[in-house]
Design a protein around this motif. Structure first.
Motif, PDB file in Angstrom:
ATOM      1  N   ASP A 163      62.263  61.748  -9.179  1.00  0.00           N
ATOM      2  CA  ASP A 163      62.487  60.403  -8.619  1.00  0.00           C
ATOM      3  C   ASP A 163      61.545  59.394  -9.266  1.00  0.00           C
ATOM      4  OD1 ASP A 163      63.697  58.616  -6.540  1.00  0.00           O
ATOM      5  OD2 ASP A 163      61.589  58.499  -5.911  1.00  0.00           O
ATOM      6  N   ARG A 164      60.303  59.794  -9.456  1.00  0.00           N
ATOM      7  CA  ARG A 164      59.302  58.894 -10.035  1.00  0.00           C
ATOM      8  C   ARG A 164      59.629  58.525 -11.475  1.00  0.00           C
ATOM      9  NH1 ARG A 164      53.007  60.682 -10.660  1.00  0.00           N
ATOM     10  NH2 ARG A 164      52.323  59.021 -12.052  1.00  0.00           N
ATOM     11  N   LEU A 165      60.149  59.504 -12.240  1.00  0.00           N
ATOM     12  CA  LEU A 165      60.456  59.272 -13.653  1.00  0.00           C
ATOM     13  C   LEU A 165      61.873  58.756 -13.873  1.00  0.00           C
ATOM     14  CD1 LEU A 165      58.753  62.416 -15.274  1.00  0.00           C
ATOM     15  CD2 LEU A 165      57.845  60.085 -15.075  1.00  0.00           C
ATOM     16  N   GLY A 166      62.642  58.671 -12.794  1.00  0.00           N
ATOM     17  CA  GLY A 166      64.013  58.189 -12.914  1.00  0.00           C
ATOM     18  C   GLY A 166      64.920  59.179 -13.617  1.00  0.00           C
ATOM     19  N   LEU A 167      64.713  60.461 -13.333  1.00  0.00           N
ATOM     20  CA  LEU A 167      65.470  61.527 -13.987  1.00  0.00           C
ATOM     21  C   LEU A 167      66.238  62.339 -12.969  1.00  0.00           C
ATOM     22  CD1 LEU A 167      62.543  62.842 -16.215  1.00  0.00           C
ATOM     23  CD2 LEU A 167      64.461  61.469 -17.043  1.00  0.00           C
ATOM     24  N   SER A 168      67.278  63.007 -13.426  1.00  0.00           N
ATOM     25  CA  SER A 168      67.936  63.976 -12.569  1.00  0.00           C
ATOM     26  C   SER A 168      67.073  65.222 -12.503  1.00  0.00           C
ATOM     27  CB  SER A 168      69.323  64.329 -13.115  1.00  0.00           C
ATOM     28  OG  SER A 168      69.197  65.105 -14.299  1.00  0.00           O
ATOM     29  N   ARG A 169      67.193  65.966 -11.424  1.00  0.00           N
ATOM     30  CA  ARG A 169      66.387  67.176 -11.288  1.00  0.00           C
ATOM     31  C   ARG A 169      66.776  68.196 -12.350  1.00  0.00           C
ATOM     32  NH1 ARG A 169      65.895  68.673  -4.937  1.00  0.00           N
ATOM     33  NH2 ARG A 169      64.574  70.292  -5.854  1.00  0.00           N
ATOM     34  N   ASN A 170      68.041  68.193 -12.754  1.00  0.00           N
ATOM     35  CA  ASN A 170      68.488  69.133 -13.784  1.00  0.00           C
ATOM     36  C   ASN A 170      67.836  68.822 -15.134  1.00  0.00           C
ATOM     37  OD1 ASN A 170      70.292  71.334 -14.661  1.00  0.00           O
ATOM     38  ND2 ASN A 170      71.242  69.725 -15.894  1.00  0.00           N
ATOM     39  N   SER A 171      67.772  67.520 -15.491  1.00  0.00           N
ATOM     40  CA  SER A 171      67.132  67.129 -16.756  1.00  0.00           C
ATOM     41  C   SER A 171      65.647  67.467 -16.731  1.00  0.00           C
ATOM     42  CB  SER A 171      67.308  65.624 -16.996  1.00  0.00           C
ATOM     43  OG  SER A 171      68.668  65.303 -17.183  1.00  0.00           O
TER      44      SER A 171
ATOM     45  N   LYS B 277      58.802  61.669 -21.392  1.00  0.00           N
ATOM     46  CA  LYS B 277      58.098  61.077 -20.245  1.00  0.00           C
ATOM     47  C   LYS B 277      56.972  61.986 -19.752  1.00  0.00           C
ATOM     48  CE  LYS B 277      61.748  58.006 -18.607  1.00  0.00           C
ATOM     49  NZ  LYS B 277      62.577  57.568 -17.458  1.00  0.00           N
ATOM     50  N   ILE B 278      57.219  63.291 -19.719  1.00  0.00           N
ATOM     51  CA  ILE B 278      56.164  64.220 -19.299  1.00  0.00           C
ATOM     52  C   ILE B 278      55.042  64.231 -20.327  1.00  0.00           C
ATOM     53  CG2 ILE B 278      55.613  66.637 -18.833  1.00  0.00           C
ATOM     54  CD1 ILE B 278      58.480  66.973 -17.810  1.00  0.00           C
ATOM     55  N   ARG B 279      55.424  64.216 -21.599  1.00  0.00           N
ATOM     56  CA  ARG B 279      54.421  64.165 -22.662  1.00  0.00           C
ATOM     57  C   ARG B 279      53.569  62.913 -22.522  1.00  0.00           C
ATOM     58  NH1 ARG B 279      56.823  63.871 -28.502  1.00  0.00           N
ATOM     59  NH2 ARG B 279      57.291  61.779 -27.744  1.00  0.00           N
ATOM     60  N   GLY B 280      54.213  61.796 -22.187  1.00  0.00           N
ATOM     61  CA  GLY B 280      53.477  60.553 -22.003  1.00  0.00           C
ATOM     62  C   GLY B 280      52.455  60.650 -20.886  1.00  0.00           C
ATOM     63  N   MET B 281      52.791  61.364 -19.823  1.00  0.00           N
ATOM     64  CA  MET B 281      51.856  61.539 -18.710  1.00  0.00           C
ATOM     65  C   MET B 281      50.645  62.358 -19.144  1.00  0.00           C
ATOM     66  SD  MET B 281      54.528  62.316 -15.587  1.00  0.00           S
ATOM     67  CE  MET B 281      53.240  62.381 -14.314  1.00  0.00           C
ATOM     68  N   ILE B 282      50.881  63.325 -20.030  1.00  0.00           N
ATOM     69  CA  ILE B 282      49.783  64.164 -20.503  1.00  0.00           C
ATOM     70  C   ILE B 282      48.910  63.400 -21.494  1.00  0.00           C
ATOM     71  CG2 ILE B 282      49.214  66.263 -21.789  1.00  0.00           C
ATOM     72  CD1 ILE B 282      51.781  67.505 -20.662  1.00  0.00           C
ATOM     73  N   VAL B 283      49.552  62.714 -22.439  1.00  0.00           N
ATOM     74  CA  VAL B 283      48.813  61.958 -23.458  1.00  0.00           C
ATOM     75  C   VAL B 283      47.961  60.863 -22.825  1.00  0.00           C
ATOM     76  CG1 VAL B 283      49.049  60.396 -25.432  1.00  0.00           C
ATOM     77  CG2 VAL B 283      50.453  62.465 -25.306  1.00  0.00           C
ATOM     78  N   SER B 284      48.496  60.209 -21.791  1.00  0.00           N
ATOM     79  CA  SER B 284      47.767  59.120 -21.135  1.00  0.00           C
ATOM     80  C   SER B 284      46.619  59.623 -20.272  1.00  0.00           C
ATOM     81  CB  SER B 284      48.730  58.304 -20.276  1.00  0.00           C
ATOM     82  OG  SER B 284      49.161  59.057 -19.145  1.00  0.00           O
TER      83      SER B 284
END
Length: 230
Positions: free
Chosen positions: A34-42, A10-17
């Motif tokens: 919260d925005r990516l629907g992830l736990s803070r640990n992940s 998901k982070i890679r997608g934000m960079i690529v886009s």
């Protein structure tokens, strides 16, 4: 796919886009999770992994930023991988180096300016007629670095520097033990430069191939002798 892998994707997608660009600061951890629907640990594990391969830069007390994403930065992690390879893979590095450097010489011949050719010539002239092995190696490394730089391809430059570092010990070994290695190296560098100066991409590629292949061939011979002794 693990939760950490999902976060990385998901982070890679934000960079690529283009949503996150080089130098941008990532949103606060809680907001991004919260925005990516992830736990803070992940998310934290993903950031740690991406920082290890130099995609992200975690600045203590400041935040997390996207790096410049320049090839030289992203390929630093490859240097670590190269250093972990065993000695029996050394010939494979020479094979890769031969391919990469011949391509760089070809590109250099097509794009070199008079100033760049003069710079390469001055570097070779600085070496003198009877350099020590250490002086030759330093000059050799710089010559190859500059030829790669003249190619104008930053990815190629970074790849060559990474692979070249793994072959340095063998080049020293050859210079110390093989008769005429110093003189031959100087002559081969001159041939490469002459071809680049003449704008002959085919000759520059061939001259560089022969130059790198010379060390590779010598190393294969040494390996065969060592096997025979065993």
């Amino acid at each position: 796919m693990s939760l950490t892998d999902t976060a990385i994707t998901k982070i890679r997608g934000m960079i690529v886009s283009g949503e996150l660009r080089p130098g941008d600061r990532l949103p606060r951890e809680a907001d991004l999770a919260d925005r990516l629907g992830l736990s803070r640990n992940s998310l934290r594990e993903a950031v740690r992994a991406l920082s290890l391969i130099r995609v992200l830069d975690v600045r203590q007390g400041d935040g997390t930023y996207v790096t410049s994403l320049e090839p030289s930065v992203l390929l630093e992690a490859m240097g670590f991988i190269v250093d972990l390879h065993r000695d029996d893979s050394l010939l494979q590095f020479f094979e890769v180096r031969r391919i990469l450097e011949s391509a760089a010489a070809s590109l250099a011949a097509q794009s070199a300016t008079e100033a760049q050719i003069a710079d390469l010539a001055a570097l070779l002239d600085d070496l003198g007629e009877q350099p020590s092995v250490d002086e030759l190696l330093a000059n050799d490394l710089e010559f190859h670095r500059r030829v790669a730089a003249v190619s104008g391809n930053e990815v190629l430059v970074s790849l060559i520097e990474t692979v070249s570092s793994r072959t340095q010990r063998a080049r020293i070994w050859r210079g110390l033990t093989e008769n005429g290695a110093v003189r031959r190296t100087i002559a081969e560098h001159r041939a490469i430069l002459d071809a680049i100066g003449a704008g002959r991409a085919d000759l520059a590629s061939a001259a560089m191939t022969m130059h790198v292949a010379g060390v590779e061939s010598w190393l294969r011979t040494q390996a065969q002798l060592d096997d025979g002794d065993g």
